[in-house]
Motif scaffolding. Structure first.
Motif, short mmCIF file in Angstrom:
data_model
loop_
_atom_site.label_atom_id
_atom_site.label_comp_id
_atom_site.label_asym_id
_atom_site.label_seq_id
_atom_site.Cartn_x
_atom_site.Cartn_y
_atom_site.Cartn_z
N ALA A 40 43.74 41.31 57.77
CA ALA A 40 44.06 40.07 56.96
C ALA A 40 42.97 40.23 55.89
O ALA A 40 43.40 39.85 54.58
CB ALA A 40 43.85 38.85 57.96
N LEU A 41 41.77 40.57 56.01
CA LEU A 41 40.87 40.55 55.11
C LEU A 41 41.11 41.67 54.07
O LEU A 41 41.06 41.47 52.84
CB LEU A 41 39.43 40.88 55.59
CG LEU A 41 38.23 40.85 54.36
CD1 LEU A 41 38.26 39.44 53.61
CD2 LEU A 41 37.06 40.83 55.17
N ARG A 42 41.43 42.71 54.62
CA ARG A 42 41.91 44.07 53.69
C ARG A 42 43.01 43.57 52.79
O ARG A 42 43.11 44.03 51.62
CB ARG A 42 42.19 45.33 54.63
CG ARG A 42 42.32 46.48 53.83
CD ARG A 42 42.42 47.64 54.76
NE ARG A 42 43.59 47.52 55.42
CZ ARG A 42 43.46 47.59 56.88
NH1 ARG A 42 42.08 47.43 57.64
NH2 ARG A 42 44.49 47.60 57.84
N SER A 43 44.09 42.83 53.46
CA SER A 43 45.18 42.57 52.67
C SER A 43 44.79 41.65 51.32
O SER A 43 45.23 41.81 50.27
CB SER A 43 46.10 41.87 53.62
OG SER A 43 47.34 41.23 52.72
N MET A 44 43.90 40.55 51.62
CA MET A 44 43.68 39.80 50.60
C MET A 44 42.83 40.50 49.58
O MET A 44 42.92 40.15 48.44
CB MET A 44 42.61 38.67 51.39
CG MET A 44 43.33 37.91 52.16
SD MET A 44 45.04 37.32 51.63
CE MET A 44 44.54 36.35 50.23
N LEU A 45 41.90 41.47 50.15
CA LEU A 45 41.14 42.30 49.01
C LEU A 45 42.11 43.13 48.31
O LEU A 45 41.87 43.38 47.09
CB LEU A 45 39.89 43.19 49.75
CG LEU A 45 38.68 42.42 50.34
CD1 LEU A 45 38.08 43.20 51.26
CD2 LEU A 45 38.21 41.52 49.36
N SER A 52 41.52 33.51 50.33
CA SER A 52 42.35 33.34 49.19
C SER A 52 41.85 32.42 48.05
O SER A 52 41.84 32.76 47.16
CB SER A 52 43.71 32.97 49.78
OG SER A 52 44.56 32.74 48.73
N ILE A 53 41.36 31.56 48.67
CA ILE A 53 40.71 30.63 47.73
C ILE A 53 39.73 31.13 46.86
O ILE A 53 39.58 30.92 45.55
CB ILE A 53 40.42 29.28 48.40
CG1 ILE A 53 41.66 28.46 49.05
CG2 ILE A 53 39.78 28.20 47.54
CD1 ILE A 53 41.27 27.31 49.86
N LEU A 54 38.86 31.53 47.65
CA LEU A 54 37.65 32.31 47.23
C LEU A 54 37.98 33.23 45.98
O LEU A 54 37.20 33.50 44.86
CB LEU A 54 36.64 32.59 48.13
CG LEU A 54 35.83 31.73 48.99
CD1 LEU A 54 35.05 32.26 49.99
CD2 LEU A 54 35.30 30.67 48.20
N LEU A 55 38.56 34.09 46.38
CA LEU A 55 38.83 35.40 45.49
C LEU A 55 39.69 34.94 44.63
O LEU A 55 39.51 35.39 43.33
CB LEU A 55 39.62 36.39 46.46
CG LEU A 55 38.75 37.16 47.59
CD1 LEU A 55 39.69 37.91 48.55
CD2 LEU A 55 37.77 38.02 46.75
N ASN A 56 40.69 34.14 44.71
CA ASN A 56 41.57 33.60 43.55
C ASN A 56 40.76 32.93 42.68
O ASN A 56 41.08 33.06 41.26
CB ASN A 56 42.93 32.75 44.06
CG ASN A 56 43.84 33.48 44.64
OD1 ASN A 56 44.05 34.80 44.51
ND2 ASN A 56 44.71 32.80 45.68
#
Length: 438
Positions: free
Chosen positions: A297-302, A339-343
């Protein structure tokens, strides 16, 4: 008024406060809400001296005190405030009324009359114990129902609980007439069962949503895995071509050295080797570090952040030198938080002049640390304001993202989020303890 009255009042206040805290998963004592409960419960008893009709009328409008508190003090939306009001109020009242009716039918009215103080204290305490266990069993947490997906469901549940509230008040009123005692008991039982059914319904729609999110996440992961694979293949071909050219570079470099032509050596060094090093140091090659992220899940967001950064021409650097396994966070919470932090980081970097974004993931002995640092535009931004609800630098209708992150983090004992704001950078440091208790 005797000592038993104040004990009962204290238990009633405690019931509303603990139920509210349990549903909202708050860790700190909410004194304003406690004082609110004290106010409207005391006011209800005072109005009771005016007459039975006034007392029952106040019973009907009593939830409005909680509603206005949530709207004005907690800044909740109308829907969330109404839903939470009816949920908390009915949790406190339905079980208490149900147990009172059922147990009094066993003990008899004379026992209740003779020992009314002790009887109602025991009923209130038993009711509080049962309802807190039910909230835990059905895992009722208001922050899990804040997604737009739940809006129609919450409207339905709120309307249903409002109906339960009205029927419960009818049962209170008609219980004063001996002829309708049995009918009032039946209504009370139905209201309690209806409330239990509501908790079951809330649990089912939440689980349905989580399964849909998990399925959607799997689809995104498959798509992003293909994109990432294509990216790695392109980089591999680029490195393969560079390896082929590297031999020619060394031959020309060796020839210049053998001929003692230092001007040629310097030219080859600057034009070939320095440029090659700059090319290999490009942010494109840091995407190889994503292979060290074991949590899909984290790899997908990255990976998603990698392509978003490319769209905005942001220089993105990943620093994940060691393998990092699966994180001890529920899938839905992990996806929403990252998602919020990276966006936000991508948006902040895109607005800046430098357009840089650095993401680091470090696996230590007792914790995993995620650092997200983006360049930002030069504007006044205070640390104490970024987590306030409805605060945003992007205009109206925004500003719930970081508030949501904070609310989710507060549910975990092993998560800490530190924020640092400088003139050039905005940095978020998420510390994730490897062993935690939710």
């Amino acid at each position: 008024m005797n000592i038993l009255y104040f004990v009962l009042l204290f238990i009633d206040i405690l019931s509303f406060t603990l139920i509210y805290k349990k549903i909202c998963k708050e860790k700190k004592v909410n004194l304003p809400f406690t004082f609110l409960c004290f106010g409207f419960l005391l006011l209800k008893d005072i109005i009771g001296y005016i007459g039975v009709l006034a007392w029952y009328s106040f019973y009907v409008i009593e939830p409005l005190f909680i509603y206005f508190y949530l709207r004005k003090y907690e800044k909740d939306t109308k829907l969330i405030a109404a839903f939470l009001t009816m949920l908390v109020y009915q949790a406190a009242l339905t079980s208490e009324t149900f147990l009172s009716v059922i147990i009094s039918s066993v003990t008899g009215d004379d026992f209740v009359t003779n020992y009314s103080g002790i009887y109602f204290i025991a009923i209130d305490l038993l009711s509080l114990f049962i309802i807190l266990k039910l909230i835990d069993y059905f895992d009722i947490n208001i922050y899990k129902f804040l997604e737009p997906y739940f809006r129609e469901y919450l409207r339905t549940v709120t309307s249903f609980l409002l109906g339960v509230h009205l029927f419960l008040n009818i049962s209170h009123w008609i219980s004063n007439f001996t002829t309708f005692n049995s009918f009032a008991s039946m209504i009370t039982t139905i209201c309690f069962l209806a409330f239990i059914a509501t908790l079951l319904y809330l649990k089912s729609i939440r689980e349905k949503f989580e399964k849909e999110v998990e399925l959607e996440q799997k689809k995104k992961e498959q798509l992003q895995l293909q994109q990432y694979t294509d990216e790695i293949v392109d980089l591999y071909n680029e490195i393969k071509g560079f390896r082929h050219d590297y031999g020619g570079m060394l031959v020309s470099f060796q020839a210049a050295i053998d001929s003692q032509n230092m001007a040629e050596v310097e030219r080859i060094y600057q034009d070939v080797l320095v440029r090659a090093n700059e090319k290999l140091s490009s942010d494109r090659y840091t995407s190889f570090d994503l292979n060290n992220v074991g949590d899909s899940a984290l790899r997908s967001m990255l990976t998603q952040t990698l392509f978003k950064a490319r769209e905005h021409q942001i220089e993105l650097t990943f620093e994940i030198k060691d393998y990092v396994g699966k994180l001890p966070i529920q899938l839905l919470d992990l996806v929403r938080m990252t998602s919020i932090l990276l966006n936000n980081a991508v948006e902040g970097a895109a607005e800046s002049i430098a357009k840089t974004l650095n993401v680091s993931l470090v696996d230590l002995e007792g914790e995993v640390i995620l650092v997200i640092q983006n360049s930002r535009k030069d504007q006044n931004l205070q640390l104490n304001s970024v987590y306030q609800r409805n605060f945003s630098t992007k205009g109206e209708g925004r500003g719930t993202g970081l508030t949501t992150v904070k609310e989710m983090i507060d549910q975990y004992e092993g998560l800490v989020l530190d924020t640092e704001i400088t003139k050039e950078h905005f940095t978020q440091v998420l510390r994730i303890r490897k062993v935690y208790r939710l």
